[in-house]
Each structure stands twice: as C-alpha cells, then as structure tokens.
Write an enzyme that holds these catalytic residues in place. Sequence first.
Site, PDB file in Angstrom:
ATOM      1  N   HIS A   1       7.070  95.983  68.665  1.00 17.93           N
ATOM      2  CA  HIS A   1       6.184  97.060  69.139  1.00 17.93           C
ATOM      3  C   HIS A   1       5.154  96.458  70.081  1.00 17.93           C
ATOM      4  O   HIS A   1       4.671  95.351  69.855  1.00 17.93           O
ATOM      5  CB  HIS A   1       5.465  97.723  67.945  1.00 17.93           C
ATOM      6  CG  HIS A   1       4.906  99.067  68.274  1.00 17.93           C
ATOM      7  ND1 HIS A   1       3.704  99.209  68.923  1.00 17.93           N
ATOM      8  CD2 HIS A   1       5.414 100.298  68.106  1.00 17.93           C
ATOM      9  CE1 HIS A   1       3.483 100.493  69.104  1.00 17.93           C
ATOM     10  NE2 HIS A   1       4.499 101.183  68.621  1.00 17.93           N
TER      11      HIS A   1
ATOM     12  N   ASP B   1      10.838 103.569  63.965  1.00 19.13           N
ATOM     13  CA  ASP B   1      12.215 104.062  64.159  1.00 19.13           C
ATOM     14  C   ASP B   1      13.233 103.381  63.270  1.00 19.13           C
ATOM     15  O   ASP B   1      14.397 103.792  63.232  1.00 19.13           O
ATOM     16  CB  ASP B   1      12.605 103.861  65.630  1.00 19.13           C
ATOM     17  CG  ASP B   1      11.780 104.754  66.529  1.00 19.13           C
ATOM     18  OD1 ASP B   1      11.119 104.229  67.439  1.00 19.13           O
ATOM     19  OD2 ASP B   1      11.771 105.968  66.283  1.00 19.13           O
TER      20      ASP B   1
HETATM   21  C1  SDX Z   1       8.436 103.510  69.730  1.00  8.21           C
HETATM   22  O1  SDX Z   1       4.274 102.674  72.301  1.00  8.21           O
HETATM   23  C2  SDX Z   1       4.430 103.300  71.184  1.00  8.21           C
HETATM   24  O2  SDX Z   1       3.484 103.535  70.456  1.00  8.21           O
HETATM   25  C3  SDX Z   1       5.866 103.707  70.880  1.00  8.21           C
HETATM   26  C4  SDX Z   1       6.086 104.350  69.524  1.00  8.21           C
HETATM   27  C5  SDX Z   1       5.405 105.709  69.443  1.00  8.21           C
HETATM   28  O3  SDX Z   1       5.139 106.158  68.316  1.00  8.21           O
HETATM   29  O4  SDX Z   1       5.250 106.355  70.508  1.00  8.21           O
HETATM   30  O5  SDX Z   1       5.576 103.531  68.491  1.00  8.21           O
HETATM   31  C6  SDX Z   1       7.576 104.621  69.260  1.00  8.21           C
HETATM   32  O6  SDX Z   1       8.890 103.547  70.845  1.00  8.21           O
HETATM   33  C7  SDX Z   1       8.675 102.317  68.835  1.00  8.21           C
HETATM   34  C8  SDX Z   1       9.499 101.183  69.540  1.00  8.21           C
HETATM   35  C9  SDX Z   1      10.976 101.568  69.437  1.00  8.21           C
HETATM   36  N1  SDX Z   1      11.803 100.654  70.244  1.00  8.21           N
HETATM   37  C10 SDX Z   1      12.665  99.765  69.681  1.00  8.21           C
HETATM   38  O7  SDX Z   1      12.785  99.601  68.472  1.00  8.21           O
HETATM   39  C11 SDX Z   1      13.545  99.027  70.679  1.00  8.21           C
HETATM   40  C12 SDX Z   1      13.551  97.517  70.357  1.00  8.21           C
HETATM   41  N2  SDX Z   1      12.208  96.977  70.621  1.00  8.21           N
HETATM   42  C13 SDX Z   1      11.986  96.380  71.932  1.00  8.21           C
HETATM   43  O8  SDX Z   1      12.677  96.948  72.980  1.00  8.21           O
HETATM   44  C14 SDX Z   1      10.521  96.004  72.169  1.00  8.21           C
HETATM   45  O9  SDX Z   1      10.069  95.389  71.042  1.00  8.21           O
HETATM   46  C15 SDX Z   1       9.525  97.092  72.541  1.00  8.21           C
HETATM   47  C16 SDX Z   1       9.996  97.906  73.702  1.00  8.21           C
HETATM   48  C17 SDX Z   1       9.262  97.995  71.382  1.00  8.21           C
HETATM   49  C18 SDX Z   1       8.216  96.398  72.928  1.00  8.21           C
HETATM   50  O10 SDX Z   1       8.442  95.736  74.098  1.00  8.21           O
HETATM   51  P1  SDX Z   1       7.325  94.740  74.712  1.00  8.21           P
HETATM   52  O11 SDX Z   1       5.992  94.934  74.068  1.00  8.21           O
HETATM   53  O12 SDX Z   1       7.401  94.864  76.200  1.00  8.21           O
HETATM   54  O13 SDX Z   1       7.793  93.359  74.203  1.00  8.21           O
HETATM   55  P2  SDX Z   1       8.678  92.385  75.045  1.00  8.21           P
HETATM   56  O14 SDX Z   1       9.902  93.095  75.508  1.00  8.21           O
HETATM   57  O15 SDX Z   1       7.798  91.717  76.053  1.00  8.21           O
HETATM   58  O16 SDX Z   1       9.146  91.315  73.931  1.00  8.21           O
HETATM   59  C19 SDX Z   1       8.368  90.178  73.642  1.00  8.21           C
HETATM   60  C20 SDX Z   1       9.387  89.138  73.171  1.00  8.21           C
HETATM   61  C21 SDX Z   1      10.505  88.903  74.174  1.00  8.21           C
HETATM   62  O17 SDX Z   1      11.013  87.587  73.939  1.00  8.21           O
HETATM   63  P3  SDX Z   1      10.435  86.376  74.906  1.00  8.21           P
HETATM   64  O18 SDX Z   1      10.632  86.807  76.329  1.00  8.21           O
HETATM   65  O19 SDX Z   1       8.978  86.223  74.530  1.00  8.21           O
HETATM   66  O20 SDX Z   1      11.262  85.174  74.513  1.00  8.21           O
HETATM   67  O21 SDX Z   1      10.048  89.632  71.981  1.00  8.21           O
HETATM   68  C22 SDX Z   1      11.428  89.791  72.241  1.00  8.21           C
HETATM   69  C23 SDX Z   1      11.596  89.847  73.732  1.00  8.21           C
HETATM   70  O22 SDX Z   1      12.890  89.405  74.112  1.00  8.21           O
HETATM   71  N3  SDX Z   1      11.794  91.060  71.600  1.00  8.21           N
HETATM   72  C24 SDX Z   1      12.908  91.260  70.902  1.00  8.21           C
HETATM   73  C25 SDX Z   1      12.814  92.579  70.429  1.00  8.21           C
HETATM   74  N4  SDX Z   1      11.667  93.125  70.862  1.00  8.21           N
HETATM   75  C26 SDX Z   1      11.040  92.191  71.597  1.00  8.21           C
HETATM   76  N5  SDX Z   1      13.958  90.454  70.633  1.00  8.21           N
HETATM   77  C27 SDX Z   1      14.942  90.998  69.868  1.00  8.21           C
HETATM   78  N6  SDX Z   1      14.913  92.244  69.369  1.00  8.21           N
HETATM   79  C28 SDX Z   1      13.879  93.062  69.625  1.00  8.21           C
HETATM   80  N7  SDX Z   1      13.851  94.301  69.135  1.00  8.21           N
END
Ligand code: SDX
Length: 431
Positions: free
Chosen positions: A307, A365
């Site tokens: 998140h 989720d």
């Molecule tokens: C919702 O914003 C809100 O409040 C949203 C929400 C709401 O109520 O409105 O809470 C609802 O959308 C919840 C989130 C649902 N999405 C998912 O579950 C999809 C999987 N999660 C990711 O796509 C991600 O964690 C996000 C989109 C939720 C957050 O993305 P960020 O903050 O841009 O984080 P990032 O992509 O920069 O990740 C940081 C690191 C990265 O690795 P490095 O580059 O540092 O090596 O964490 C890794 C990412 O690759 N990473 C994951 C991951 N999420 C982040 N690696 C594996 N699996 C994951 N799920």
Amino acid sequence: MADTFTLTNNNTGETVDLQLHEGTTGPSAIEISTLYKEKGLLAYDPGFVSTASCQSAITYIDGEAGILRYRGYPIEQLAANSNFLEVAHLLINGELPTTSELIKFEEIISHHTMIKESMRNFFHGFHYNAHPMSIMIGVVGSLSSFYHDSLDIHDPRHREISAHRLIAKMPTIAAACYKHSVSEPIMYPQNNLDYCGNFLHMMFSTPCEPYIPNKTAIDAMNLLFILHADHEQNASTSTVRLAGSSGANPFACIASGIASLWGPAHGGANEAVLTMLEEIGDVSNIDKYIAKAKDKNDPFRLMGFGHRVYRNFDPRATIIRKMCHQVLSNLADNNNPMFELAMKLEEVALNDEYFIERKLYPNVDYYSGIIYRALNIPTNMFTVMFAIARTVGWVAHWSEMIADPMQRIGRPRQLYVGATERDYVSIDKRK
Ligand code: SDX
C-alpha cells in the site's frame, strides 16, 4: 507570521521562503504554489508520494500507525457499531446522524433506488459477457442525461440530491449488470428492505419465488461497505476531484472514479487476488509464486499486498480477516481451501525478508474477495462492490471540493524531457 520553510539553491545560495501549513493531525505541508511564479521552478513528485493535493476534513490515515478515521471516528469503532448508511451520512455531512436524521436519510436513499425505466434498456446493449465495470462506467455516466434538474454544481441542494441519487442507484445499477450477465430479469428495488438487503434482493431474487436476504450476508456486506467507503486522496478519489475541478457534472465525475478504481493496482485488486489464488491453486505452489513476486523480471505481483500509505498494516485488512472466519463458518464449509491458501500465503509472505524490508502487508483487498465469493458474488463483480461503497467517499470529496471557495481547476505541470526545438522535414527528405 505563519511558519515558513526556506529552500536554498546550493549552487547559487539563492533562497526562497515557503509557507508551512499545519493540519489538525498528521504531517504539515509546504505550500509551493508560488514557486513557479517567483522562481520559475516546479516541484517534481511522480505518483504524488509526498504531495498534498488539497485540504480535506473527511478522512485521516496514519500509514505508520495503521490509523484510519472517518470524520475523526476510528474505523474499528465504526466497524463494530455502525452500518453503511449511517457512515454515509457521517462522511457526507460530517456528523453521525440523530435517530430522526438517520430515519430521514434512509428514507431518502430508499426512495431514490429506482432507475428510470428507459435506462433498463441500456444493459441489453452490452454483450452478455461484458465486464460489469465497463457497464458501470457507461451507465453511471449516462445518469447525467436524466437529471437536468440537478446539474448546477454550485447549488448545494443540487449537490445534495445528486449525492443521494448516486448512493441510492449504484446498487440498482450494479445488480442490473449482474442480472444481464446471467440473462435473468433485472429486479426492481424493494423500499421495505434496508440498503444491503435490497442489493442482495436485486442480485439474487427472481420474479418466480420469494427471496429473503440472509442476515449474515447483510451484516458482512454492511461491514465491507463501511471499510471501503472512503480512503482520503486515493487514485480514484483524486480522479473524481480532478474531473470535478473542471465543473463536470457529478455523474460524469463518479464515472471517471469508477474507471480509475478498475485498475488492478487499485480497486481491481480484489478481483485480481481471487484470480491469483486460483492460479496458485495449492499451498505447495506458494514458494514458486513468492519467488515470482520478488523477481524484477517477472511482472507478477502478490495482489492484495502492499500500500502506498500503510507501511505496517492496513487496519481494514485486520478487521476483514477476522470477519472472514465468521462468514465462512456461517455461510460456507469451514475448511474453505481458498481461505486456507490465503492465510498460508500471508504467513509465508510476512516472514519473507523481501516483503518485510519493503513493508508489504495484506491490504483491504486481500480478504474481501474471499468473503464476496462466500456470498456468491461472482469474481468479476468484486470491484463493482468496491465502487458501490466508494461512491460515498467520492461524492463526499466532490462536494467538499466544489464548496471550497479556494477551489480552482486542477492543472499539474511536467518536467519536459522530450525533443528540443527542431524544423519540419518534408517526407521526401526523411530517412
Ligand atoms: C487499494 O491508495 C489507496 O488508499 C488505495 C486503497 C483505497 O482504499 O482506495 O487502499 C485501495 O487500491 C489497495 C491496493 C490494492 N492493490 C494491490 O493489492 C496490487 C498489488 N500492490 C501493488 O501494486 C503496490 O503495492 C501498490 C500499487 C498498492 C502500491 O504501489 P507503490 O506505493 O507505488 O509501491 P511500489 O510499486 O513503489 O513498490 C515498492 C516496492 C517495489 O520494489 P522495489 O522497486 O523497491 O525493489 O515494493 C514492491 C515493488 O516492486 N512491491 C511489490 C508489491 N507491491 C510493491 N512486490 C510484490 N508484490 C506486491 N504486491
């Protein structure tokens, strides 16, 4: 003199004083709106990780402490004591309703649940296997073609009735999407049913026999809708605000929010979690998928994890996980393999250095889809469920923004990295 923050250019020694804004709770904000005019400089923050786009009094989140409050009330207390329409009143009006206010609000919403009869024809124009979110975007946006009487966004009464119509009609439109997909008659709402019971009636009843919505299912849906109702400036709410800042009508703005919510990185994640769990299939495959999630060359991510704001735990996930147990023990066979797999996957991920280091925890989720599945909601309707609930937050933020005397059209700038000026080359001279 309000507190200021001084920025210094280390090359030239030039400084600029920027005003510091204090909120009632949470981080302060440095105002940069004069930066370009005074210094010809822009702030650069892709994904808005450190950017406050507005002031708001609706929802407060503390990502480090796992705090979520609607109008100051902790989500844990609302989850334990309230219901969705009471929370809707709180989010829109700023206060918990009195008994008479709640009765009046419930009556108003109940009497706006029907959609215009001609709108019922819209669904038949979609192919039977159209994704329900695509139908929601089209049909909700088309509401503006029916309500010319309430499109003056600067009239508080027009804003209020549009909010009521949207909250009331989302379940009716959502259930109609489902009925179209299973070629069953679109059911009319029943004014004697409560909000969640009415939705279940429109989803699962038929004209052929009586249908009594299940109490456990109603309670579970109320709780899930409360937890999904608002979440400050998330992607879809920011989309609604930006669309609304141009003066677009509320129905068009909410349709834009539905479009943004559909993405698998946002509200589409609940559907993606179930698809992922089905793909993993068995606990023996967990290690393989954890490795895929960590592999930078593999686009696979652990859906339902991570998140932007919560860096320890999502308080909603904690509440939902607990409720999952109750719903599955009441509604489904206890050893639900999907739930067992989800719990095991969560345990493995939470003990893996990659997830710990990046503070990746289950979000709202991760478990919600398992409960929706237990309520016989089809997977492709999970994000529609999220949209029904989040409509309350969207209309609350939209109204707050339009009523703000400081409100102006949102128009971000960019750091341009494209071609510098060059002359046109006629086609016969191009290589
Ligand atoms: C919702 O914003 C809100 O409040 C949203 C929400 C709401 O109520 O409105 O809470 C609802 O959308 C919840 C989130 C649902 N999405 C998912 O579950 C999809 C999987 N999660 C990711 O796509 C991600 O964690 C996000 C989109 C939720 C957050 O993305 P960020 O903050 O841009 O984080 P990032 O992509 O920069 O990740 C940081 C690191 C990265 O690795 P490095 O580059 O540092 O090596 O964490 C890794 C990412 O690759 N990473 C994951 C991951 N999420 C982040 N690696 C594996 N699996 C994951 N799920």
